[in-house]
Design an enzyme around this catalytic site. Structure first.
Site: not given
Length: 929
Positions: A380, A382, A404, A415, A634, A665, A753, A782
């Site tokens: 998200k 990205t 954020r 993460k 979240a 999320f 991808f 990306w």
């Protein structure tokens, strides 16, 4: 007149130098008076018009002197037309550096629109003159102003007042010869330029030039730029010529042309030059007013050269050279006094911008959400970054990303960072992920100050009498006892309308000094921004000094603090202060809430948060602007960046621009809270939702095998499997349906991808459109940067123009339990809810205390639509268990706990910190991702 330059006019008749008649003297005086009156009246009318548009306007001229000279008459003169004069008198003997220092201070003063210098001739150097900001240079003597004047760009510059006054006195000079004598420096250059533009033949020489007598004999107009020496007789001047003296030494009123030849008609008209300075000041104010209005961006985007294979995030970030943040700020219309720079690449943005642009229409408001998260990730952040790079760097549309601030806990835990990834990220990424501008540290300090205040208050109340408490809470200082402002507010809440500490009764004193906090009801925990599982349950007060006051407590991760939620939802400094005061930390022994305001700590918390409330400006890899502000989780909070960042960005992008923000999320978690909590707090209406999905995450929702971090992906995720994709699209369809509950158009962004087959990509897009999405677009940002999200940006732009019927999911007037049930059934797909006795008791308590009309912030696992993380896809038929219900009254929501929710993450077996290091030579951070 004494303040400014002496401009003297000497008229010489055709029969030689002689006394002018009384009538001529009077006519000259009338002419000068009329000139001053006209200029003054025009300035007065212009200012009056500006003040009608902006009643709060108080234009101010600052005058710097290096000696004492009363400016009372001048101040009154300016104030008559509505200008305020500030007089800065530096000590005699002040150096140029000291003058420049004072100039630089005034340059940055937003309350000063004009700056003038009244210095001895020896101090008028280019260093001093060019220190004045061109936009504040009312004397027009900086190189920037003079450059515009010389090149004929009169609309972009100010003519020096002396020059304007001279030109006012000279009518038709076309073809005439004008001699400038002793006119040096900036004023001489300006005067020569303006005279030449008016068609005069301009000559210049100094007082000791050998050709002076010859030049004076042939000049039609003579302008004295400095005092005439006694040994230069007036008789050298051509009969009938006009003489104008601009001698600067007027502070002591020295106008020495030789006493025996001094003309009776000489008249000092310095007031005309003062009027011209006032006219320049009015022009400055007009320009300042225009600068306060919204203006189109002039953004220089950074070029990308994507590599294949795609390097690591930190390598990509390092390879790009970001713009200086003050350059970026200027490009997007921020004023110099609206930013506070932190290093080269970060700046805080002041909230005063909202007042300046209050009449500017907002841009379009876009939310990026996602399908139910999986360990494979959806991207998200990205997508958020790639979308704004596409909008601004490739489509030329103003756009802002609002993200954020990541917690340090996950950054060093499992993460990693949260700056986006690949060629769609915020840079410098190590600055983004580590400390930033210290907001989370400020929250930690404020949170723990309040925690300390709670335990200390209980201890002091347990060990002191009412009288002792009162004497310490309201001490005698210098023989006087008085209540502080926050204590007076507490007295009023208690119904005690007294201001004299000596007049309280014993009963009133007892009510005032005793909060009677019930330790078993304390909900306020200490926080730290590190994943530390061993702080999930602790014991405090074990030292002998705490006199047996021992209780069980815990630490939460810093971003779980209610103060973080308040930062994300507040709309102003005053609103934040009120919310901080409303935070309920415990109940008293009668069951009534105890707040931060009761503890007397509200003002101190606001002081600790005064800088954190300002959003931080950064940039993407392609040089487009980003706001980073607030970072509530979240699953245990509402999971969105700040209202203030969104509001400021919406003003800056303009009516046709876009602000793209991200909800944490899945759409069932972050998006639902964005709509029902954040949009209620802000009053903003979203235009579009971008729903992010990936083929491989959908395969997991379709029944694909579990994924282990660090292990190679199984073939189901690397080979084409259309059935698995089709089965997993049920989760995507459910999230689209959730979005439709709120009446907002949705565009699906499919992060592609290299292992995704064309057939799989086409299948996802087809199902998304059939399920009600406005559009579904494959994205390659990306690996390609903004260019890879251009089609997504175009789809979002079209969707933003669709009919929007935004609505909240529930009414705040409904009972707490009913609001929880609506979310459980309509969003999660639950059959019903089940409250534990503890949860029901809390609901009853909050309802009784008057908190029943707050929105709901569900604290639930993000890994499933249900309360069971292992259930992927779209679970049905489940009963949602509510184990507890808590309240964040300052933030403004009730949060039910679904099952067991940890507010302190732990470290895995192999945390990210194994790979993070610092090069001691280059000081570069390594290993962040």
């Amino acid at each position: 007149e004494r303040m400014y330059l002496c401009i003297s006019v000497i008229l010489l008749t055709n029969i030689g130098f002689c006394r002018v008649t009384l009538g001529g003297f009077i006519l000259l005086k009338i002419f000068l008076s009329l000139c001053c009156s006209r200029v003054t009246e025009n300035a007065k009318n212009s200012l009056a018009s500006l003040k009608r548009e902006n009643p709060q306007l108080e234009p101010t001229l600052a005058i710097i002197q290096v000696h004492y000279l009363p400016l009372l008459i001048l101040s009154l003169f300016f104030e008559q037309v509505g200008l305020r004069v500030t007089h800065i008198c530096l000590p005699e003997g002040s150096t140029k550096d000291e003058i420049v220092s004072e100039i630089l201070r005034l340059n940055e003063d937003p309350n000063v629109q004009g700056l003038a210098l009244d210095l001895p001739e020896s101090l008028y150097s280019s260093k001093v003159l060019n220190a004045v900001k061109p936009e504040k240079d009312v004397d027009g003597l900086s190189s920037v102003n003079l450059g515009c004047l010389v090149h004929g760009d009169v609309s972009d510059c100010l003519v020096p007042p002396t020059v304007s006054a001279v030109m006012e006195l000279l009518e038709d000079i076309g073809g005439k010869t004008v001699l400038l004598v002793g006119a040096r420096g900036a004023r001489g250059a300006a005067l020569q330029s303006v005279l030449q533009r008016r068609g005069a033949a301009v000559l210049s020489c100094h007082w000791r030039a050998p050709q002076l007598q010859s030049e004076l004999r042939h000049a039609d107009v003579v302008v004295f730029g400095s005092m005439k020496p006694d040994d230069v007789p007036v008789s050298w001047i051509k009969p009938g010529a006009t003489i104008i003296s601009c001698a600067h030494d007027v502070l002591s009123e020295k106008r020495n042309y030789g006493q025996q030849n001094s003309p009776a008609a000489e008249k000092t008209v310095g007031s005309l030059a003062v009027a011209m300075r006032m006219q320049n000041m009015v022009k400055n104010v007009e320009r300042w007013m225009q600068s306060q209005q919204y203006r189109k961006w002039d953004l220089h985007c950074l070029k990308l050269q994507p590599l294949s294979p795609v390097p690591s995030d930190i390598e990509i970030s390092r390879a790009q050279s970001p713009k200086a943040v003050d350059v970026l700020a200027k490009e997007i219309g921020l004023l110099t006094d609206e930013i506070e720079i932190y290093g080269q690449t970060k700046a805080k943005v002041r909230l005063s911008l909202l007042e300046r642009l209050k009449d500017q229409p907002d841009g379009k408001y876009v939310l990026v959400a996602g399908i139910t998260p999986t360990p494979l990730g959806e991207g998200k952040s990205t997508v958020t970054v790639g979308l704004v790079q596409a909008l601004t760097a490739h489509l030329g549309i103003n756009s802002f990303a609002c993200l954020r601030q990541p917690s340090q806990g996950p950054t060093f835990g499992v993460k990693g960072g949260a700056a986006g990834g690949g060629y769609a990220q915020v840079i410098p990424m190590e600055e983004f992920n580590l400390h930033l501008t210290g907001d989370i540290h400020a929250i930690t300090a404020a949170n723990n100050l309040l925690a300390a205040a709670i335990d200390a208050r209980i201890l002091h109340e347990n060990t002191q009498s009412d009288k002792s408490l009162y004497n310490r809470l309201v001490p005698v200082v210098n023989g006087v006892r008085g209540f502080s402002a926050i204590q007076l507010a507490r007295l009023r809440r208690l119904g005690i309308n007294k201001t004299d500490p000596e007049t309280l009764t014993e009963e009133e004193i007892s009510k005032f000094v005793r909060l009677d906090i019930d330790p078993s009801t304390i909900t306020w925990q200490r926080v730290v921004d590190t994943n530390d599982r061993f702080l999930r349950k602790i014991t405090v007060g074990q030292a002998n000094t705490e006199k047996g006051f021992v209780r069980q407590a815990q630490f939460d991760i810093a971003v779980a603090s209610e103060i973080m939620a308040i930062l994300a939802l507040t709309t102003s400094l005053q609103d934040m202060k009120e919310r901080l005061g409303k935070m309920v930390v415990a109940n008293d022994k009668k069951g009534e809430p105890v707040t931060a305001e009761d503890l007397g700590v509200t003002g101190a918390l606001a002081v600790l948060m005064k800088d954190a409330i300002k959003p931080t400006l950064m940039q993407t890899l392609e040089g487009t602007p980003v706001f980073v502000h607030a970072g509530p989780f979240a699953n245990i909070a509402h999971g969105n960046s700040s209202v203030l960042a969104d509001k400021i960005a919406l003003k800056l992008v303009g009516e046709k621009g876009f602000v793209v923000t991200e909800a944490g999320f899945g759409a069932d978690i972050g998006m639902e809270k964005f709509f029902n909590i954040k949009c209620r707090a802000s009053g903003l209406v979203p235009s579009v939702v971008v729903l992010v999905a990936t083929v491989r995450a959908l395969k997991m929702h379709g029944g694909g095998p579990n994924v282990t971090a660090g292990a190679p992906l199984k073939k189901e995720y690397t080979e084409e499997n259309l059935q698995l994709v089709a089965d997993g699209c049920c989760n995507l369809q459910k999230q689209i349906q959730i979005t439709q509950l709120f009446g907002v158009p949705v565009v699906v962004a499919l992060n592609v991808f290299k292992t995704d087959s064309p057939a799989e990509i086409d299948l996802v897009c087809k199902i998304a459109k059939e399920s009600g999405a406005f559009d579904a677009v494959p994205c390659n940002h990306w690996s390609a940067g903004g260019r890879g999200a251009v089609k997504l940006a175009q789809a979002v732009e079209k969707a933003a123009n669709q009919k929007n019927s935004f609505k909240y999911l529930y009414s705040l007037e409904l009972p707490i339990v009913e609001k929880i049930r609506i979310i459980a059934q309509k969003v999660y797909g639950a059959q019903d809810i089940e409250l534990s006795p503890v949860a029901q008791s809390q609901v009853d308590r909050y309802t009784r205390q008057g908190f029943g009309n707050l929105p709901i912030c569900m604290a639930k696992t993000h890994l499933s639509l249900s309360h069971q993380p292992e259930r992927k896809g779209v679970p049905t038929g489940f009963i949602l268990p509510i184990s507890d219900v808590r309240a964040s009254i300052g933030a403004g929501f009730i949060y039910p706990l679904v099952g067991t929710m940890s507010t302190m993450p732990g470290l895995p077996t192999r945390p990210c910190f194994y790979d993070i290091d610092l090069d001691p030579i280059t000081e570069q951070v390594k290993g962040l991702f």
